[in-house]
Every structure is written in structure tokens, then in C-alpha cells.
Design a protein around this motif. Structure first.
Motif, mmCIF file in Angstrom:
data_model
loop_
_atom_site.group_PDB
_atom_site.id
_atom_site.type_symbol
_atom_site.label_atom_id
_atom_site.label_comp_id
_atom_site.label_asym_id
_atom_site.label_seq_id
_atom_site.Cartn_x
_atom_site.Cartn_y
_atom_site.Cartn_z
ATOM 1 N N LEU A 1 0.817 -1.211 0.000
ATOM 2 C CA LEU A 1 0.000 0.000 0.000
ATOM 3 C C LEU A 1 0.854 1.266 0.000
ATOM 4 N N THR A 2 2.042 1.183 0.556
ATOM 5 C CA THR A 2 2.948 2.340 0.507
ATOM 6 C C THR A 2 3.360 2.628 -0.935
ATOM 7 N N THR A 3 3.577 1.572 -1.711
ATOM 8 C CA THR A 3 3.864 1.744 -3.144
ATOM 9 C C THR A 3 2.728 2.490 -3.818
ATOM 10 N N ASP A 4 1.497 2.085 -3.500
ATOM 11 C CA ASP A 4 0.323 2.736 -4.096
ATOM 12 C C ASP A 4 0.241 4.200 -3.677
ATOM 13 N N GLN A 5 0.529 4.469 -2.413
ATOM 14 C CA GLN A 5 0.500 5.853 -1.929
ATOM 15 C C GLN A 5 1.507 6.715 -2.679
ATOM 16 N N HIS A 6 2.711 6.206 -2.862
ATOM 17 C CA HIS A 6 3.733 6.965 -3.584
ATOM 18 C C HIS A 6 3.309 7.215 -5.035
ATOM 19 N N ALA A 7 2.690 6.208 -5.652
ATOM 20 C CA ALA A 7 2.238 6.360 -7.038
ATOM 21 C C ALA A 7 1.169 7.433 -7.145
ATOM 22 N N LEU A 8 0.236 7.447 -6.204
ATOM 23 C CA LEU A 8 -0.846 8.435 -6.234
ATOM 24 C C LEU A 8 -0.333 9.834 -5.902
ATOM 25 N N LEU A 9 0.643 9.940 -5.018
ATOM 26 C CA LEU A 9 1.223 11.256 -4.719
ATOM 27 C C LEU A 9 2.001 11.790 -5.918
ATOM 28 N N ALA A 10 2.634 10.876 -6.680
ATOM 29 C CA ALA A 10 3.297 11.298 -7.933
ATOM 30 C C ALA A 10 2.266 11.791 -8.928
ATOM 31 N N PHE A 11 1.112 11.128 -8.951
ATOM 32 C CA PHE A 11 0.008 11.572 -9.816
ATOM 33 C C PHE A 11 -0.475 12.962 -9.382
ATOM 34 N N LYS A 12 -0.680 13.136 -8.088
ATOM 35 C CA LYS A 12 -1.118 14.436 -7.562
ATOM 36 C C LYS A 12 -0.131 15.543 -7.937
#
Length: 301
Positions: free
Chosen positions: A11-22
Motif C-alpha cells: 500500500l505504501t507503493t500505491d501511496q507513492h504512485a498516487l502522490l506522484a500523480f497528484k
């Protein structure tokens, strides 16, 4: 031995991916991502994000109709449990990152009604679980990659209103589960591969406003018994309308206007008892028109 990929994919991987999107969003008029997509909230509670209960990984990303402006970063390809990606009706621009081809659990890709450009990535062919590929109303260029034929579960292919050119790939005839084929308002040329008419699952073939040519097969309805809509208007099709068109018993809309069809209007059209829309004008046809209850739709494709 545990692989590195197994360690980092969480889930940390997913969080980093979404923050990169943001980080790629330059306009967020309602400040939804700015206020909500922060480490103060659990990722699975972020706006537009849903997680799978079993694996606690991001399963759905739905940010449609939010007037977001920005680009789609390659890090989105790290959301390895993503099943549904919907960024439609925003202002995303630039090209589609190849890394999206890593999302092998995807079933829905809806990026329609944005300002995306560049080519449709050939790596989309790896996504064999996708049911709906909707890229309509963008500025995509290049050709339809033949690798799309590897999306063996595809039911809905919608590329209308782009700048795609070249031929319809013959390989697309392998998409035996295809129900909806929408390629209207592009720059496609050449003929429709005859094998496309063998896809018995097809309900809609919508190809208007292109530069397509050639003739319709004599046994056009031999396999298309489920066809409900055939939109071929505003092209360069020629030859006769085959009498076998009357065998498409479920046909509701038949729109062949503004082409180069010639010969007599087949009387077998009278067998199409489900027909509500018939457009044959602006051709070189002979014979009497039939009396149908016609509905003129504002959006025919």
C-alpha cells in the motif's frame, strides 16, 4: 527467496504512485486532491480511491468529471492491483505512459474526453483482462496497434473522435467477445477486414466520418445475428447493399448515407421489423423507399 518486487509492492507503493500523480496536477479547481490526498488520511479513504479488502491495495481510481488539468505520470503503472481506471471528462494532456501496460489486472480503462495526444501504446495488448477500452474524444494519433487483438476479453472498444489514421488492423477480427466497436471521426482508410463481420458478439459497428472504402460482404449478416446498429455513413463505401442485410433481424439502426453505394435498395430491408432508423440518402441508389417510423437522433454514432 523473496523477490524485491514482492517487498516493495504494497500500500505504501500505491501511496507513492498516487502522490506522484497528484504532483502532476496543475489545476484542481475544487482542491479535492490538494485537501484530501495527504498523509493525514489513509490512502483507501482518499477521494476517488477504493481498495480491495483482501489485499488492502488500491483497486479503483475514479476521478472522472473533476476538471483536473495535468499529465498522467508513469508511476501510475505501479498500482499493480488496479482493476478500474477512470479519468474521463477532465483536461489531461500529453501522451499515455507505456507503464500503464503493467496493470495486468485492469478491466476498465476510461480516459475519454481529455486532451491526450501521441499514439495508443502497443503495450496495451498485454492487458488481456480489459473489458472496456474507452479513449474517445482526445487527440490521439498514429495507427490502431495490432496488439489490441491480444486483449482477448475486450467487449467495448471506443476510439471515436481522435486523429487515428491508417487501416483497421486485420488482427482485430480475433476479438471474438467484442460487442461495441466505435471508431467514428478519425482518419481511417482502406477497407474493413472481412473477418470483422465474423464476430458474432457484435452489437454495434460505428465507423462514420472516416475515409473507409470497399464494399459490404454478400453474406454480411451470416454471423452478425446480434447486430443492432451499423453506422457507416460519411465514408467512401461502394458497391451494392447486399440483400442479406435483411437477415440481421435485431438491426435497429442502419445508417449508410453519404457514401457511393449503387444499385437497387434491397427489398429485404422490409424484413427488418426492429428497424427504427434508416439512412440511405446521398448515394446512387435506385428503388422505392420503404415506410419506416424514423427517429432522428442528435448523436448518431
Amino acid at each position: 527467496m523473496v523477490s524485491y518486487a514482492m517487498i516493495v509492492r504494497n500500500l505504501t507503493t500505491d501511496q507513492h504512485a498516487l502522490l506522484a500523480f497528484k504532483h502532476q496536477i496543475i489545476i484542481d479547481p475544487h482542491n479535492i486532491l490538494a485537501d484530501n490526498w495527504t498523509t493525514n488520511y489513509p490512502v483507501c479513504n482518499w477521494a476517488g480511491v477504493s481498495c480491495a479488502a483482501k489485499h488492502t491495495r488500491v483497486r479503483v481510481l475514479n476521478l472522472s468529471n473533476m476538471n483536473l488539468t495535468g499529465t498522467i505520470p508513469p508511476q501510475l503503472g505501479n498500482l499493480s492491483f488496479l482493476v478500474s481506471l477512470n479519468l474521463s471528462h477532465n483536461n489531461f494532456h500529453d501522451h499515455l505512459p507505456r507503464e500503464l501496460g503493467q496493470l495486468n489486472r485492469l478491466e476498465l480503462i476510461d480516459l475519454s474526453s481529455n486532451f491526450l495526444n501521441g499514439e495508443i501504446p502497443s503495450c496495451f495488448g498485454r492487458l488481456d483482462k480489459v473489458l472496456h477500452l474507452i479513449l474517445a474524444n482526445n487527440n490521439l494519433t498514429g495507427v490502431i496497434p495490432p496488439s489490441i487483438a491480444n486483449m482477448s476479453n475486450l467487449e467495448n472498444l471506443d476510439l471515436r473522435n481522435n486523429l487515428v489514421h491508417g487501416n483497421i488492423p486485420y488482427e482485430m477480427s480475433k476479438l471474438m467477445k467484442l460487442r461495441i466497436l466505435r471508431l467514428a471521426k478519425n482518419q481511417l482508410s482502406g477497407s474493413i477486414p472481412a473477418a470483422i463481420y465474423n464476430i458474432s458478439a457484435l452489437r454495434m459497428i460505428s465507423l462514420p466520418y472516416n475515409n473507409l472504402s470497399g464494399s459490404l460482404p454478400k453474406k454480411i449478416c451470416h454471423h452478425l445475428l446480434n447486430l443492432e446498429a451499423l453506422y457507416l455513413y460519411e465514408n467512401e463505401f461502394s458497391g451494392q447493399i447486399p440483400t442479406s442485410i435483411g437477415e440481421c433481424k435485431n438491426l435497429r439502426q442502419l445508417m449508410l448515407d453519404t457514401n457511393r453505394f449503387n444499385g437497387r435498395i434491397p427489398t429485404s430491408i422490409g424484413n427488418l421489423t426492429a428497424l427504427t432508423d434508416l439512412y440511405l440518402f446521398a448515394n446512387d441508389l435506385e428503388g422505392k423507399a420503404f415506410s419506416f417510423h424514423i427517429f432522428f437522433s442528435p448523436n448518431k454514432f
